[in-house]
Design a protein around this motif. Sequence first.
Motif, mmCIF file in Angstrom:
data_model
loop_
_atom_site.group_PDB
_atom_site.id
_atom_site.type_symbol
_atom_site.label_atom_id
_atom_site.label_comp_id
_atom_site.label_asym_id
_atom_site.label_seq_id
_atom_site.Cartn_x
_atom_site.Cartn_y
_atom_site.Cartn_z
ATOM 1 N N GLY A 224 -3.462 -1.828 9.023
ATOM 2 C CA GLY A 224 -3.891 -0.938 7.955
ATOM 3 C C GLY A 224 -4.237 0.437 8.514
ATOM 4 N N ARG A 225 -5.028 0.436 9.567
ATOM 5 C CA ARG A 225 -5.466 1.716 10.151
ATOM 6 C C ARG A 225 -4.273 2.511 10.666
ATOM 7 N N HIS A 226 -3.357 1.802 11.345
ATOM 8 C CA HIS A 226 -2.194 2.458 11.952
ATOM 9 C C HIS A 226 -1.268 3.067 10.896
ATOM 10 N N ASN A 227 -1.245 2.449 9.717
ATOM 11 C CA ASN A 227 -0.342 2.918 8.656
ATOM 12 C C ASN A 227 -1.101 3.669 7.542
ATOM 13 N N LYS A 228 -2.369 3.917 7.792
ATOM 14 C CA LYS A 228 -3.216 4.676 6.852
ATOM 15 C C LYS A 228 -3.308 4.029 5.476
ATOM 16 N N ILE A 229 -3.408 2.690 5.494
ATOM 17 C CA ILE A 229 -3.638 1.934 4.253
ATOM 18 C C ILE A 229 -4.956 1.182 4.481
ATOM 19 N N PRO A 230 -5.927 1.348 3.594
ATOM 20 C CA PRO A 230 -7.233 0.722 3.845
ATOM 21 C C PRO A 230 -7.244 -0.773 3.537
ATOM 22 N N LEU A 231 -6.811 -1.594 4.496
ATOM 23 C CA LEU A 231 -6.774 -3.048 4.292
ATOM 24 C C LEU A 231 -8.119 -3.660 4.678
ATOM 25 N N GLY B 12 0.829 -1.210 0.000
ATOM 26 C CA GLY B 12 0.000 0.000 0.000
ATOM 27 C C GLY B 12 0.858 1.253 0.000
ATOM 28 N N SER B 13 1.979 1.214 0.734
ATOM 29 C CA SER B 13 2.814 2.431 0.711
ATOM 30 C C SER B 13 3.633 2.519 -0.566
ATOM 31 N N ILE B 14 3.921 1.381 -1.206
ATOM 32 C CA ILE B 14 4.581 1.435 -2.526
ATOM 33 C C ILE B 14 3.639 2.113 -3.529
ATOM 34 N N LEU B 15 2.390 1.686 -3.532
ATOM 35 C CA LEU B 15 1.455 2.177 -4.561
ATOM 36 C C LEU B 15 0.986 3.594 -4.264
ATOM 37 N N GLY B 16 1.103 4.028 -3.013
ATOM 38 C CA GLY B 16 0.707 5.393 -2.650
ATOM 39 C C GLY B 16 -0.799 5.537 -2.708
ATOM 40 N N SER B 17 -1.219 6.792 -2.879
ATOM 41 C CA SER B 17 -2.659 7.024 -2.811
ATOM 42 C C SER B 17 -3.308 6.666 -4.148
ATOM 43 N N THR B 18 -4.040 5.538 -4.157
ATOM 44 C CA THR B 18 -4.675 5.046 -5.387
ATOM 45 C C THR B 18 -6.065 4.537 -5.037
ATOM 46 N N ASN B 19 -6.754 4.020 -6.055
ATOM 47 C CA ASN B 19 -8.066 3.419 -5.784
ATOM 48 C C ASN B 19 -7.951 1.916 -5.558
ATOM 49 N N THR B 20 -6.761 1.423 -5.348
ATOM 50 C CA THR B 20 -6.564 -0.024 -5.207
ATOM 51 C C THR B 20 -7.369 -0.573 -4.015
ATOM 52 N N LEU B 21 -7.988 -1.727 -4.265
ATOM 53 C CA LEU B 21 -8.686 -2.441 -3.196
ATOM 54 C C LEU B 21 -7.703 -3.469 -2.621
ATOM 55 N N TYR B 22 -7.463 -3.410 -1.312
ATOM 56 C CA TYR B 22 -6.528 -4.341 -0.672
ATOM 57 C C TYR B 22 -7.307 -5.386 0.113
ATOM 58 N N LEU B 23 -7.461 -6.562 -0.471
ATOM 59 C CA LEU B 23 -8.148 -7.654 0.222
ATOM 60 C C LEU B 23 -7.104 -8.554 0.863
ATOM 61 N N CYS B 24 -7.356 -8.958 2.091
ATOM 62 C CA CYS B 24 -6.400 -9.796 2.824
ATOM 63 C C CYS B 24 -7.165 -10.936 3.464
ATOM 64 N N THR B 25 -6.777 -12.173 3.195
ATOM 65 C CA THR B 25 -7.448 -13.281 3.867
ATOM 66 C C THR B 25 -6.510 -13.944 4.877
ATOM 67 N N ASP B 26 -7.096 -14.578 5.861
ATOM 68 C CA ASP B 26 -6.328 -15.433 6.794
ATOM 69 C C ASP B 26 -7.322 -16.390 7.457
ATOM 70 N N ILE B 27 -6.865 -17.601 7.781
ATOM 71 C CA ILE B 27 -7.767 -18.503 8.503
ATOM 72 C C ILE B 27 -7.843 -18.138 9.973
ATOM 73 N N ASN B 28 -6.889 -17.363 10.440
ATOM 74 C CA ASN B 28 -6.794 -17.040 11.861
ATOM 75 C C ASN B 28 -7.504 -15.702 12.110
ATOM 76 N N ASN B 29 -8.566 -15.776 12.882
ATOM 77 C CA ASN B 29 -9.367 -14.595 13.166
ATOM 78 C C ASN B 29 -8.556 -13.451 13.775
#
Length: 220
Positions: A89-96, A62-79
């Motif tokens: 994401g929130r702490h680094n201002k990237i909308p994950l 997210g910080s490489i791409l900078g401010s874009t309209n990219t959707l960042y989806l992240c999956t994990d089996i661990n809640n």
Amino acid sequence: MIPTPDLSHLTEQDKLHVYDPAEDTFLFLDALEQDAEDLKGEKPLICLEIGSGSGCVSAFIGSILGSTNTLYLCTDINNRASDCTHRTGRHNKIPLDPITCDLARPLLKRLQRSVDIILFNPPYVPTESEEVLSAQLGRGISGSWAGGTNGMEVTNRFLETVEALLSERGKFYLVTLDGNDVPEIRERMFRAFRLQCQIVAQRRAGIENLHILQFSRVNR
Ligand SMILES: C[S@@+](CC[C@H](N)C(=O)[O-])C[C@H]1O[C@@H](n2cnc3c(N)ncnc32)[C@H](O)[C@@H]1O
């Protein structure tokens, strides 16, 4: 130099239950930084990380791409990993956007041929098959490393679906080690899906030799 995401919000409790970024994570960040100009140039719309853990890798891209309209989806089996990813994401201002699920299962039909960047640092350590089974069912920290036969039991399930998700210009990055049999993975992905593979980074970490593989379509 793109700074490593700030993870200072993660607590000791988080680290007990969620994979703490290690050598493999940092090699992954280096490989993405190396490809930064190409990745930005592609103007990706959807980036999907499988097994996001702390969220460090997705926050970094997210910080490489900078401010874009990219959707960042992240999956994990661990809640708890999904919760850490959201906070990172929130702490680094990237909308994950984390989703707790197995691999990309709920997304497969909806995201056919539409994901521009796919990232996976999988549980790759060779273990007994029973261990991977109980780690996957337990959805806890041991799911971060237990990989079963050749360390490939979880990765292989994802490899069967990755081509269907990748967009025409898409790139898929995968972390592996020698024990995973990299030549066999490359040959299989080419034969079965016409995905070509380059090793874009490599590093020795203790007794392990880690690689970052990058797959793309042959006919780009
Ligand atoms: C080696 S850790 C990598 C974490 C993080 N991406 C990093 O690089 O630091 C592997 C991650 O994959 C997750 N995982 C394991 N099996 C999974 C599955 N079937 N579906 C989704 N995530 C899975 C684990 O919970 C863990 O967070």
